[in-house]
Design a protein around this motif. Structure first.
Motif, PDB file in Angstrom:
ATOM      1  N   LEU A  93     -34.615 -39.323  35.443  1.00  0.00           N
ATOM      2  CA  LEU A  93     -33.173 -39.344  35.641  1.00  0.00           C
ATOM      3  C   LEU A  93     -32.480 -38.227  34.867  1.00  0.00           C
ATOM      4  O   LEU A  93     -31.386 -37.785  35.242  1.00  0.00           O
ATOM      5  CB  LEU A  93     -32.592 -40.689  35.187  1.00  0.00           C
ATOM      6  N   ARG A  94     -33.107 -37.759  33.799  1.00  0.00           N
ATOM      7  CA  ARG A  94     -32.473 -36.769  32.932  1.00  0.00           C
ATOM      8  C   ARG A  94     -32.720 -35.329  33.375  1.00  0.00           C
ATOM      9  O   ARG A  94     -32.237 -34.399  32.743  1.00  0.00           O
ATOM     10  CB  ARG A  94     -32.974 -36.963  31.492  1.00  0.00           C
ATOM     11  N   THR A  95     -33.458 -35.146  34.461  1.00  0.00           N
ATOM     12  CA  THR A  95     -33.742 -33.790  34.928  1.00  0.00           C
ATOM     13  C   THR A  95     -32.536 -33.233  35.687  1.00  0.00           C
ATOM     14  O   THR A  95     -31.684 -33.983  36.178  1.00  0.00           O
ATOM     15  CB  THR A  95     -34.966 -33.766  35.857  1.00  0.00           C
ATOM     16  N   GLU A  96     -32.483 -31.915  35.779  1.00  0.00           N
ATOM     17  CA  GLU A  96     -31.389 -31.285  36.512  1.00  0.00           C
ATOM     18  C   GLU A  96     -31.487 -31.600  38.009  1.00  0.00           C
ATOM     19  O   GLU A  96     -30.469 -31.661  38.699  1.00  0.00           O
ATOM     20  CB  GLU A  96     -31.408 -29.767  36.285  1.00  0.00           C
ATOM     21  N   THR A  97     -32.702 -31.821  38.510  1.00  0.00           N
ATOM     22  CA  THR A  97     -32.873 -32.179  39.920  1.00  0.00           C
ATOM     23  C   THR A  97     -32.178 -33.504  40.221  1.00  0.00           C
ATOM     24  O   THR A  97     -31.466 -33.637  41.222  1.00  0.00           O
ATOM     25  CB  THR A  97     -34.371 -32.291  40.280  1.00  0.00           C
ATOM     26  N   ALA A  98     -32.373 -34.480  39.333  1.00  0.00           N
ATOM     27  CA  ALA A  98     -31.721 -35.781  39.508  1.00  0.00           C
ATOM     28  C   ALA A  98     -30.210 -35.639  39.386  1.00  0.00           C
ATOM     29  O   ALA A  98     -29.448 -36.290  40.109  1.00  0.00           O
ATOM     30  CB  ALA A  98     -32.244 -36.779  38.483  1.00  0.00           C
ATOM     31  N   SER A 165     -35.716 -28.882  26.390  1.00  0.00           N
ATOM     32  CA  SER A 165     -36.809 -28.189  25.702  1.00  0.00           C
ATOM     33  C   SER A 165     -37.521 -29.120  24.740  1.00  0.00           C
ATOM     34  O   SER A 165     -38.751 -29.096  24.610  1.00  0.00           O
ATOM     35  CB  SER A 165     -36.273 -26.962  24.958  1.00  0.00           C
ATOM     36  N   ASP A 166     -36.755 -29.962  24.045  1.00  0.00           N
ATOM     37  CA  ASP A 166     -37.346 -30.927  23.112  1.00  0.00           C
ATOM     38  C   ASP A 166     -38.254 -31.922  23.830  1.00  0.00           C
ATOM     39  O   ASP A 166     -39.152 -32.509  23.226  1.00  0.00           O
ATOM     40  CB  ASP A 166     -36.246 -31.683  22.355  1.00  0.00           C
ATOM     41  N   LYS A 167     -37.969 -32.129  25.125  1.00  0.00           N
ATOM     42  CA  LYS A 167     -38.783 -33.051  25.912  1.00  0.00           C
ATOM     43  C   LYS A 167     -39.919 -32.329  26.633  1.00  0.00           C
ATOM     44  O   LYS A 167     -40.643 -32.929  27.418  1.00  0.00           O
ATOM     45  CB  LYS A 167     -37.902 -33.794  26.925  1.00  0.00           C
ATOM     46  N   GLY A 168     -40.052 -31.010  26.365  1.00  0.00           N
ATOM     47  CA  GLY A 168     -41.134 -30.252  26.974  1.00  0.00           C
ATOM     48  C   GLY A 168     -40.858 -29.797  28.381  1.00  0.00           C
ATOM     49  O   GLY A 168     -41.774 -29.354  29.090  1.00  0.00           O
ATOM     50  N   VAL A 169     -39.596 -29.878  28.807  1.00  0.00           N
ATOM     51  CA  VAL A 169     -39.231 -29.450  30.156  1.00  0.00           C
ATOM     52  C   VAL A 169     -38.937 -27.950  30.144  1.00  0.00           C
ATOM     53  O   VAL A 169     -38.175 -27.463  29.313  1.00  0.00           O
ATOM     54  CB  VAL A 169     -38.001 -30.212  30.673  1.00  0.00           C
ATOM     55  N   SER A 170     -39.573 -27.217  31.046  1.00  0.00           N
ATOM     56  CA  SER A 170     -39.401 -25.762  31.095  1.00  0.00           C
ATOM     57  C   SER A 170     -38.147 -25.404  31.892  1.00  0.00           C
ATOM     58  O   SER A 170     -38.069 -25.647  33.098  1.00  0.00           O
ATOM     59  CB  SER A 170     -40.632 -25.110  31.736  1.00  0.00           C
ATOM     60  N   VAL A 171     -37.144 -24.851  31.199  1.00  0.00           N
ATOM     61  CA  VAL A 171     -35.895 -24.445  31.840  1.00  0.00           C
ATOM     62  C   VAL A 171     -35.420 -23.140  31.209  1.00  0.00           C
ATOM     63  O   VAL A 171     -35.912 -22.735  30.153  1.00  0.00           O
ATOM     64  CB  VAL A 171     -34.791 -25.517  31.669  1.00  0.00           C
ATOM     65  N   THR A 172     -34.473 -22.490  31.854  1.00  0.00           N
ATOM     66  CA  THR A 172     -33.874 -21.290  31.271  1.00  0.00           C
ATOM     67  C   THR A 172     -32.397 -21.562  31.013  1.00  0.00           C
ATOM     68  O   THR A 172     -31.749 -22.315  31.759  1.00  0.00           O
ATOM     69  CB  THR A 172     -33.993 -20.069  32.199  1.00  0.00           C
ATOM     70  N   LEU A 173     -31.869 -20.963  29.969  1.00  0.00           N
ATOM     71  CA  LEU A 173     -30.469 -21.155  29.616  1.00  0.00           C
ATOM     72  C   LEU A 173     -29.556 -20.636  30.731  1.00  0.00           C
ATOM     73  O   LEU A 173     -28.573 -21.280  31.103  1.00  0.00           O
ATOM     74  CB  LEU A 173     -30.159 -20.445  28.296  1.00  0.00           C
ATOM     75  N   ALA A 174     -29.911 -19.481  31.288  1.00  0.00           N
ATOM     76  CA  ALA A 174     -29.096 -18.901  32.360  1.00  0.00           C
ATOM     77  C   ALA A 174     -29.086 -19.806  33.587  1.00  0.00           C
ATOM     78  O   ALA A 174     -28.048 -19.991  34.236  1.00  0.00           O
ATOM     79  CB  ALA A 174     -29.627 -17.519  32.725  1.00  0.00           C
ATOM     80  N   GLY A 175     -30.240 -20.380  33.910  1.00  0.00           N
ATOM     81  CA  GLY A 175     -30.326 -21.270  35.062  1.00  0.00           C
ATOM     82  C   GLY A 175     -29.497 -22.533  34.865  1.00  0.00           C
ATOM     83  O   GLY A 175     -28.819 -22.988  35.789  1.00  0.00           O
ATOM     84  N   LEU A 176     -29.556 -23.081  33.648  1.00  0.00           N
ATOM     85  CA  LEU A 176     -28.783 -24.282  33.352  1.00  0.00           C
ATOM     86  C   LEU A 176     -27.287 -24.001  33.436  1.00  0.00           C
ATOM     87  O   LEU A 176     -26.515 -24.825  33.934  1.00  0.00           O
ATOM     88  CB  LEU A 176     -29.132 -24.816  31.963  1.00  0.00           C
TER      89      LEU A 176
END
Length: 224
Positions: A93-98, A165-176
């Protein structure tokens, strides 16, 4: 005490403004119930993803809303777990996809109507802290206390980046940042219950302010 007499504090605002963290902390301090309304929409979005539903198929999403069982459970460490159809979907639920799915389905009037009664059922003694985007304008317009929380898009992206990032999810700051700006635009421009502060809401900008200070500001509004 009737349901209408139960005090409600609504905390609305865009994604990453800190409203979830602050709402839970304030609810604990007050000893009130807590509603994460966004989790309901995210849960339906996750269920739709599991069912491989098209997010443009409004009728299928409405059926999914009625068919999806959503339960909240607080575990010993204080974390709130969300069960979707009996499965712990909290991390998903906490992902950006959700989040993107939730934003899309939240624009469907029939979905919002289906979830309205579920949200209002959280109003129980001794009180409720309700966090979302239309808590003070649509779900609890008669709430005794209302807050609208904001923060700069850049800071919200940084907070989300650290959280994921703390949860190990690979994301980019620019994308977020791009996703947050896009979601802000969708939420503010949708025809049904657009993201906006209630006329009687107290606005709090959390940019550069620590959690404890924001909690104290909110508690003062409630008179605690």
């Amino acid at each position: 005490m009737t349901a209408g007499e139960v005090p409600v504090l609504t905390i609305d605002g865009p994604s990453g403004s800190g409203k979830g963290t602050i709402s839970r902390a304030v609810a604990r301090r007050l000893g009130w119930h807590y509603l994460d309304s966004g989790a309901l929409y995210r849960a339906v979005g996750v269920a739709a993803g599991w069912g491989d539903l098209d997010l443009d198929d409004a009728s299928a999403l409405v059926r999914c809303t009625f068919d999806t069982a959503i339960d909240f459970r607080e575990v010993p460490d204080g974390d709130l777990r969300v069960l979707v159809n009996g499965n712990d979907a909290t991390d998903e639920l906490r992902t950006e996809t959700a989040g993107a799915a939730a934003s899309a389905i939240a624009a469907i009037p029939e979905v919002r109507a289906a979830l309205k009664d579920r949200q209002r059922a959280f109003r129980r003694p001794p009180g409720l802290v309700a966090d979302g985007r239309d808590m003070g304008t649509v779900i609890f317009p008669d709430a005794r206390f209302k807050v609208f929380m904001t923060a700069s898009a850049e800071e919200r992206a940084e907070r989300r980046y650290k959280q994921l990032s703390d949860k190990g999810v690979s994301v980019t700051l620019a994308g977020l940042l791009r996703e947050i700006l896009a979601r802000d635009a969708r939420d503010a421009s949708r025809a049904v219950a657009p993201l906006r502060p209630a006329e009687d809401a107290v606005r709090i900008d959390t940019t550069g302010i620590g959690i404890d200070e924001v909690v104290e500001r909110v508690l003062k509004i409630v008179g605690a």
